[in-house]
Design a protein around this motif. Structure first.
Motif, PDB file in Angstrom:
ATOM      1  N   GLY A 135       0.797  -1.218   0.000  1.00  0.00           N
ATOM      2  CA  GLY A 135       0.000   0.000   0.000  1.00  0.00           C
ATOM      3  C   GLY A 135       0.829   1.268   0.000  1.00  0.00           C
ATOM      4  O   GLY A 135       1.931   1.325  -0.553  1.00  0.00           O
ATOM      5  N   THR A 136       0.316   2.287   0.673  1.00  0.00           N
ATOM      6  CA  THR A 136       0.856   3.641   0.578  1.00  0.00           C
ATOM      7  C   THR A 136       2.343   3.717   0.888  1.00  0.00           C
ATOM      8  O   THR A 136       3.090   4.412   0.197  1.00  0.00           O
ATOM      9  N   ASN A 137       2.794   3.032   1.918  1.00  0.00           N
ATOM     10  CA  ASN A 137       4.187   3.150   2.366  1.00  0.00           C
ATOM     11  C   ASN A 137       5.085   1.999   1.910  1.00  0.00           C
ATOM     12  O   ASN A 137       6.189   1.847   2.411  1.00  0.00           O
ATOM     13  N   GLY A 138       4.619   1.210   0.963  1.00  0.00           N
ATOM     14  CA  GLY A 138       5.399   0.067   0.518  1.00  0.00           C
ATOM     15  C   GLY A 138       6.561   0.449  -0.384  1.00  0.00           C
ATOM     16  O   GLY A 138       6.566   1.511  -1.013  1.00  0.00           O
ATOM     17  N   PRO A 139       7.569  -0.413  -0.482  1.00  0.00           N
ATOM     18  CA  PRO A 139       8.684  -0.169  -1.400  1.00  0.00           C
ATOM     19  C   PRO A 139       8.223  -0.287  -2.845  1.00  0.00           C
ATOM     20  O   PRO A 139       7.344  -1.097  -3.158  1.00  0.00           O
ATOM     21  N   THR A 140       8.785   0.514  -3.726  1.00  0.00           N
ATOM     22  CA  THR A 140       8.397   0.497  -5.133  1.00  0.00           C
ATOM     23  C   THR A 140       9.448  -0.157  -6.025  1.00  0.00           C
ATOM     24  O   THR A 140       9.261  -0.250  -7.236  1.00  0.00           O
ATOM     25  N   ARG A 141      10.539  -0.624  -5.413  1.00  0.00           N
ATOM     26  CA  ARG A 141      11.628  -1.281  -6.133  1.00  0.00           C
ATOM     27  C   ARG A 141      12.167  -2.433  -5.289  1.00  0.00           C
ATOM     28  O   ARG A 141      11.925  -2.482  -4.092  1.00  0.00           O
ATOM     29  N   ILE A 152      14.676   5.478  -1.596  1.00  0.00           N
ATOM     30  CA  ILE A 152      13.476   6.274  -1.835  1.00  0.00           C
ATOM     31  C   ILE A 152      12.336   5.342  -2.246  1.00  0.00           C
ATOM     32  O   ILE A 152      12.524   4.445  -3.071  1.00  0.00           O
ATOM     33  N   THR A 153      11.167   5.552  -1.661  1.00  0.00           N
ATOM     34  CA  THR A 153       9.976   4.835  -2.117  1.00  0.00           C
ATOM     35  C   THR A 153       9.314   5.697  -3.193  1.00  0.00           C
ATOM     36  O   THR A 153       9.464   5.453  -4.371  1.00  0.00           O
ATOM     37  N   VAL A 154       8.562   6.702  -2.785  1.00  0.00           N
ATOM     38  CA  VAL A 154       8.088   7.759  -3.676  1.00  0.00           C
ATOM     39  C   VAL A 154       8.551   9.067  -3.056  1.00  0.00           C
ATOM     40  O   VAL A 154       8.187   9.383  -1.927  1.00  0.00           O
ATOM     41  N   VAL A 239       5.837   8.690  -8.872  1.00  0.00           N
ATOM     42  CA  VAL A 239       5.776  10.072  -8.394  1.00  0.00           C
ATOM     43  C   VAL A 239       4.637  10.304  -7.406  1.00  0.00           C
ATOM     44  O   VAL A 239       4.522  11.379  -6.823  1.00  0.00           O
ATOM     45  N   GLY A 240       3.781   9.320  -7.224  1.00  0.00           N
ATOM     46  CA  GLY A 240       2.674   9.506  -6.301  1.00  0.00           C
ATOM     47  C   GLY A 240       1.871   8.232  -6.127  1.00  0.00           C
ATOM     48  O   GLY A 240       2.202   7.173  -6.672  1.00  0.00           O
ATOM     49  N   LYS A 241       0.795   8.351  -5.347  1.00  0.00           N
ATOM     50  CA  LYS A 241      -0.122   7.236  -5.118  1.00  0.00           C
ATOM     51  C   LYS A 241      -1.556   7.745  -5.274  1.00  0.00           C
ATOM     52  O   LYS A 241      -1.886   8.838  -4.810  1.00  0.00           O
ATOM     53  N   ARG A 242      -2.374   6.943  -5.915  1.00  0.00           N
ATOM     54  CA  ARG A 242      -3.805   7.232  -6.048  1.00  0.00           C
ATOM     55  C   ARG A 242      -4.554   6.266  -5.137  1.00  0.00           C
ATOM     56  O   ARG A 242      -4.376   5.052  -5.240  1.00  0.00           O
ATOM     57  N   ILE A 243      -5.381   6.798  -4.243  1.00  0.00           N
ATOM     58  CA  ILE A 243      -5.983   5.974  -3.199  1.00  0.00           C
ATOM     59  C   ILE A 243      -7.486   6.208  -3.107  1.00  0.00           C
ATOM     60  O   ILE A 243      -7.945   7.356  -3.046  1.00  0.00           O
ATOM     61  N   LEU A 244      -8.231   5.116  -3.090  1.00  0.00           N
ATOM     62  CA  LEU A 244      -9.635   5.147  -2.689  1.00  0.00           C
ATOM     63  C   LEU A 244      -9.705   4.436  -1.345  1.00  0.00           C
ATOM     64  O   LEU A 244      -9.285   3.286  -1.234  1.00  0.00           O
ATOM     65  N   HIS A 245     -10.213   5.142  -0.354  1.00  0.00           N
ATOM     66  CA  HIS A 245     -10.356   4.528   0.979  1.00  0.00           C
ATOM     67  C   HIS A 245     -11.704   4.923   1.554  1.00  0.00           C
ATOM     68  O   HIS A 245     -11.973   6.112   1.764  1.00  0.00           O
ATOM     69  N   ASP A 247     -14.688   6.454   1.858  1.00  0.00           N
ATOM     70  CA  ASP A 247     -15.565   7.416   1.189  1.00  0.00           C
ATOM     71  C   ASP A 247     -14.820   8.590   0.556  1.00  0.00           C
ATOM     72  O   ASP A 247     -15.378   9.669   0.394  1.00  0.00           O
ATOM     73  N   TYR A 248     -13.565   8.380   0.184  1.00  0.00           N
ATOM     74  CA  TYR A 248     -12.859   9.460  -0.496  1.00  0.00           C
ATOM     75  C   TYR A 248     -11.817   8.916  -1.472  1.00  0.00           C
ATOM     76  O   TYR A 248     -11.349   7.786  -1.358  1.00  0.00           O
ATOM     77  N   ILE A 249     -11.470   9.769  -2.429  1.00  0.00           N
ATOM     78  CA  ILE A 249     -10.343   9.538  -3.333  1.00  0.00           C
ATOM     79  C   ILE A 249      -9.299  10.582  -2.997  1.00  0.00           C
ATOM     80  O   ILE A 249      -9.621  11.768  -2.869  1.00  0.00           O
ATOM     81  N   LYS A 250      -8.040  10.168  -2.830  1.00  0.00           N
ATOM     82  CA  LYS A 250      -7.002  11.159  -2.588  1.00  0.00           C
ATOM     83  C   LYS A 250      -5.758  10.820  -3.389  1.00  0.00           C
ATOM     84  O   LYS A 250      -5.547   9.680  -3.802  1.00  0.00           O
ATOM     85  N   MET A 251      -4.946  11.838  -3.621  1.00  0.00           N
ATOM     86  CA  MET A 251      -3.681  11.703  -4.325  1.00  0.00           C
ATOM     87  C   MET A 251      -2.553  12.074  -3.378  1.00  0.00           C
ATOM     88  O   MET A 251      -2.625  13.102  -2.693  1.00  0.00           O
ATOM     89  N   LEU A 252      -1.536  11.253  -3.338  1.00  0.00           N
ATOM     90  CA  LEU A 252      -0.316  11.576  -2.620  1.00  0.00           C
ATOM     91  C   LEU A 252       0.737  11.963  -3.643  1.00  0.00           C
ATOM     92  O   LEU A 252       1.153  11.136  -4.461  1.00  0.00           O
ATOM     93  N   ASN A 253       1.150  13.219  -3.622  1.00  0.00           N
ATOM     94  CA  ASN A 253       2.164  13.715  -4.545  1.00  0.00           C
ATOM     95  C   ASN A 253       3.279  14.361  -3.742  1.00  0.00           C
ATOM     96  O   ASN A 253       3.140  15.507  -3.287  1.00  0.00           O
TER      97      ASN A 253
END
Length: 303
Positions: A135-141, A152-154, A239-245, A247-253
């Motif tokens: 999820g949000t804080n996971g490694p990307t490589r 660096i993750t994101v 460069v970011g994460k797109r999240i539906l959790h 009752d909302y959609i949010k972007m982490l940039n």
């Protein structure tokens, strides 16, 4: 161990947008290939809990063929044991040496029991943590298993691996790999999960999967969620994460978190899954959530 056919692998690579000669890439630069397909995978295959809410059966299969159908044919994802089991089968088919093991996620009250799955891939005698399902804080490589290794993750979020004891241990000689993150250079490190290097077999994950998919206190049972990594315009770097959790959609940039949309009804959420994640739920699947605590009650008339 299970593998996929050449036709299935071709379909998967097309699904994630990988267009190089995979055999040549593996022969010339296996770590580069692993890194590339992990990044593309995380941008295409969502980390999500939808099957536990939008279905009649509300069960999760770890069978490799079921996972292929779900991910490639239906364009879905899954939670950690699904997407990491699927990715392990892909990697094994491509020729990588790896095994899967269990992890313990750290919650507000400390470390929980075995409730996470990661893959350990060996390239040139170096082991790497490969996790496409945190999820949000996971490694990307891929992350080399090296004590105090930082990465660096994101951007600007950093990750770190340490080989040490945890506060839940009663034996001070015990050590495990601890994965931590920090959001800013001056932020404290926050422990996310820990894992060892003991290979888990399918029966171990069956037990873990049963509890994670059915226990009332499970985050995945409680929450409708869906998340994908967002890549730059060249489809190279996260460069970011797109999240539906819920009752909302949010972007982490980077440093910024932007709530882009509040979801006011089930119809709103179903439409958002299609718009932001290209996930289309059938009428039968949509009916599956009716009566559950996770069902989004219609608030559109009061908005």
């Amino acid at each position: 161990m299970a593998t996929y056919t050449a036709e299935q692998i071709s379909g998967y690579l097309q699904h994630i947008g990988y267009s190089q000669d995979v055999k040549q890439h593996f022969a010339e630069d296996p770590l580069g290939l692993l890194t590339r397909i992990q990044i593309l995978h995380m941008a295409r295959v969502p980390f999500e809990s939808l099957s536990l809410h939008y279905s009649k059966h509300r069960t999760v299969s770890l069978d490799p063929q079921d996972l292929f159908t779900k991910v490639v044919v239906r364009g879905r994802g899954g939670y950690c044991m699904e997407v990491n089991a699927f990715f392990a089968t892909v990697l094994r088919t491509l020729g990588f040496a790896l095994f899967s093991t269990g992890g313990r996620v750290r919650g507000d009250a400390g470390y929980k029991g075995w409730d996470h799955m990661v893959n350990i891939v060996t390239i040139d005698n170096q082991r790497y943590l490969v996790d496409v399902g945190f999820g949000t804080n996971g490694p990307t490589r891929p992350v080399p298993l090296q004590h105090e290794h930082q990465f660096i993750t994101v951007f600007p979020t950093k990750g770190m691996l340490e080989y040490r004891g945890i506060d839940a241990h009663t034996d001070p000689s015990q050590k495990t790999w601890v994965y931590s993150v920090r959001q800013q250079e001056d932020s404290p490190w926050a422990e996310m999960y820990c894992f060892g290097e003991l290979e888990f077999i399918p029966g171990d994950f069956d037990v873990m999967n049963m509890r994670t998919s059915s226990a009332p206190q499970s985050f995945f049972v409680q929450s409708v969620m869906c998340m994908q990594t967002v890549l730059d315009e060249n489809q190279r770097e996260p460069v970011g994460k797109r999240i539906l959790h819920r009752d909302y959609i949010k972007m982490l940039n980077g440093n910024e978190t932007v709530v882009t949309r509040r979801l006011l009804s089930e119809a709103d959420r179903v439409e958002a899954l299609k718009k932001y994640f290209n996930i289309v739920l059938s009428a039968e699947e949509q009916n599956g959530i009716k009566g559950l605590a996770s069902e989004l009650k219609d608030r559109s008339k009061h908005a």
